[in-house]
Design an enzyme around this catalytic site. Structure first.
Site, PDB file in Angstrom:
ATOM      1  N   LYS A  84       0.811  -1.213   0.000  1.00  0.00           N
ATOM      2  CA  LYS A  84       0.000   0.000   0.000  1.00  0.00           C
ATOM      3  C   LYS A  84       0.850   1.271   0.000  1.00  0.00           C
ATOM      4  O   LYS A  84       0.430   2.309  -0.512  1.00  0.00           O
ATOM      5  CB  LYS A  84      -0.924   0.022   1.229  1.00  0.00           C
ATOM      6  CG  LYS A  84      -1.938  -1.107   1.302  1.00  0.00           C
ATOM      7  CD  LYS A  84      -2.987  -0.975   0.231  1.00  0.00           C
ATOM      8  CE  LYS A  84      -4.227  -1.828   0.468  1.00  0.00           C
ATOM      9  NZ  LYS A  84      -4.019  -3.233   0.778  1.00  0.00           N
ATOM     10  N   GLU A 106     -10.029   5.660   2.560  1.00  0.00           N
ATOM     11  CA  GLU A 106     -10.827   4.575   3.110  1.00  0.00           C
ATOM     12  C   GLU A 106      -9.861   3.447   3.435  1.00  0.00           C
ATOM     13  O   GLU A 106      -8.752   3.399   2.898  1.00  0.00           O
ATOM     14  CB  GLU A 106     -11.851   4.085   2.082  1.00  0.00           C
ATOM     15  CG  GLU A 106     -11.321   3.029   1.091  1.00  0.00           C
ATOM     16  CD  GLU A 106     -10.196   3.513   0.207  1.00  0.00           C
ATOM     17  OE1 GLU A 106     -10.084   4.748   0.000  1.00  0.00           O
ATOM     18  OE2 GLU A 106      -9.399   2.669  -0.266  1.00  0.00           O
ATOM     19  N   SER A 370       2.294  -9.662  -0.639  1.00  0.00           N
ATOM     20  CA  SER A 370       1.873  -8.258  -0.593  1.00  0.00           C
ATOM     21  C   SER A 370       1.974  -7.622   0.784  1.00  0.00           C
ATOM     22  O   SER A 370       1.998  -6.395   0.891  1.00  0.00           O
ATOM     23  CB  SER A 370       0.446  -8.125  -1.127  1.00  0.00           C
ATOM     24  OG  SER A 370      -0.421  -8.993  -0.428  1.00  0.00           O
TER      25      SER A 370
HETATM   26  C1  PLP Z   1      -5.043  -4.293   0.872  1.00  0.00           C
HETATM   27  C2  PLP Z   1      -4.256  -5.514   0.726  1.00  0.00           C
HETATM   28  C3  PLP Z   1      -4.503  -6.419  -0.323  1.00  0.00           C
HETATM   29  C4  PLP Z   1      -5.635  -6.275  -1.284  1.00  0.00           C
HETATM   30  O1  PLP Z   1      -5.627  -5.114  -2.035  1.00  0.00           O
HETATM   31  P1  PLP Z   1      -5.254  -5.097  -3.580  1.00  0.00           P
HETATM   32  O2  PLP Z   1      -5.629  -3.739  -4.006  1.00  0.00           O
HETATM   33  O3  PLP Z   1      -6.036  -6.169  -4.259  1.00  0.00           O
HETATM   34  O4  PLP Z   1      -3.791  -5.346  -3.672  1.00  0.00           O
HETATM   35  C5  PLP Z   1      -3.661  -7.499  -0.445  1.00  0.00           C
HETATM   36  N1  PLP Z   1      -2.654  -7.720   0.410  1.00  0.00           N
HETATM   37  C6  PLP Z   1      -2.392  -6.883   1.430  1.00  0.00           C
HETATM   38  C7  PLP Z   1      -1.255  -7.183   2.350  1.00  0.00           C
HETATM   39  C8  PLP Z   1      -3.190  -5.756   1.619  1.00  0.00           C
HETATM   40  O5  PLP Z   1      -2.919  -4.940   2.656  1.00  0.00           O
END
Ligand code: PLP
Length: 389
Positions: A84, A106, A370
């Site tokens: 993010k 948000e 992620s």
């Molecule tokens: C917010 C989040 C996601 C999902 O959001 P995308 O916009 O689909 O990437 C995935 N993994 C993590 C660690 C997140 O914080």
């Protein structure tokens, strides 16, 4: 910067928002070509964010899969513990350039709220975040983090009290305060120019992945896997690989299964949500369905419009992974690699291990990790206690 991805995308918004979206698009068009802006972005990415993030060989997990090599793109090591940061930083710098004095956002899992709170503090911009009250309960540590970073967190008690309702509230705030405020939208969703702009900021993941693979093995991986909530880490991973032979796999949340969970590309149909035409989980009248997933960050009824196009064209394959499968992958990665992954990428990790098992040992699979799992410990422990009984 495309307004449309095939039939998908666009900007289905109230007229009061049109000037703000146009102003944003114009600012982004000039900034993305401006060498000074790009230098500023890359300097902050490095010094505050910790980029580039490494490509990691998950050797023990590979042994578990008994097939292709499994590698992680380590976005969990980025400042704040998730991808993010890439988007919050980009939009924060852009907002400052545009002379906006206030940031709003948000948040679902709270990761985007934390990222925006960090950027707001670092850039000296007062920040307010909307969060579903159900998510505030599920992700209490992130609420505390945001508050410590000086951000005001507004609970949203309408609807399902999750991400979709938080986006509605943030849009409402933006319409009222559009002259002074920039809305830092947290995923590759919403009206144009957000999906294209967020993709640009997140594509640093795929570009690094591409360069690191070539440096490491002299070629690209065979398969890239990423989880899909709104789709920002996935589009950031996939976009720089679209014109290569790399196979691409997007993984949505299947919830408890066999229902729809939060899998808009697998189980949804084309419709409009939050200002864009894309795949949506909806009923016959077009009312948005409630979603359910163990991971707050994937718990969203819509998906970015570029994914809708990639689904229809078949360039990316999208599948759905259940809560219990994601939990298994969480434990595999914790015990095999010493890494606690967030529950969102745990969905992708499960799919990656399964896919690797069907490929030869000479192939390579890269999963975008992620985010890190510290925020999810309580959820994981609660589920483990329940299944032990
Ligand atoms: C917010 C989040 C996601 C999902 O959001 P995308 O916009 O689909 O990437 C995935 N993994 C993590 C660690 C997140 O914080």
């Amino acid at each position: 910067m495309p307004r449309r991805f095939g039939a998908y995308g666009g900007a289905y918004v109230p007229e009061t928002l049109v000037p703000a979206l146009q102003e944003l698009e114009a600012a982004w068009r000039t900034s993305r070509r401006d060498l000074r802006f790009r230098a500023e972005l890359s300097r902050w990415s490095h010094t505050l964010g910790g980029r580039p993030t490494p490509l990691y060989f998950a050797e023990n997990l590979t042994r578990r899969g008994r097939g292709a090599e499994i590698w992680f793109k380590r976005e969990d090591l980025l400042h704040g513990g998730a991808h993010k940061f890439n988007n919050a930083l980009g939009q924060g710098l852009l907002a400052r350039r545009m002379g906006k004095r206030r940031l709003i956002a948000e948040t679902g899992a709270g990761q985007h709220g934390v990222a925006t709170a960090m950027i707001g503090a670092a850039l000296g911009l007062p920040t307010e975040v909307y969060m579903g009250s159900r998510d505030m309960e599920r992700q209490a540590p992130n609420v505390q983090r945001m508050r410590l970073l000086g951000t005001e967190v507004h609970p949203v008690t309408s609807g399902s009290q999750t991400l979709k309702d938080a986006i509605n509230e943030a849009l409402r705030d933006w319409i009222t305060n559009v002259r002074t405020t920039h809305y830092v939208l947290g995923s590759a969703v919403g009206p144009h120019p957000f999906p294209s702009m967020v993709c640009d900021f997140q594509s640093v993941i795929g570009r690094e992945l591409r360069d690191q693979s070539r440096a490491q093995w002299g070629e690209l991986p065979d398969l890239a896997v990423a989880c899909v909530g709104g789709g920002s880490n996935a589009i950031g991973t996939f976009h720089p690989l679209l014109r290569t032979p790399v196979r691409l796999l997007g993984v949505e949340a299947g919830g408890r299964g066999p229902g729809v969970g939060a899998s808009s590309l697998v189980h949804g149909s084309p419709g409009i949500l939050h200002g864009a035409f894309s795949y949506v989980l909806q009923d016959a009248e077009g009312q948005v369905s409630d979603t359910e997933s163990i991971s707050a960050g994937l718990d969203y009824a819509g998906v970015g419009p570029e994914h809708a196009m990639l689904r229809d064209s078949g360039r990316v394959r999208y599948i759905s992974v259940r809560d219990d499968q994601a939990l298994s992958a969480f434990h595999w990665v914790a015990e095999d690699e010493g890494i606690l992954p967030a529950l969102e990428p745990a969905h992708a990790l499960y799919a990656a291990v399964r896919a690797a098992a069907r490929l030869s040992r000479r192939k390579r699979v890269v999963v975008t990790l992620s985010g890190r799992g510290d925020k999810d410990l309580e959820v994981v422990l609660r589920h483990d206690a329940r299944s032990a009984r």
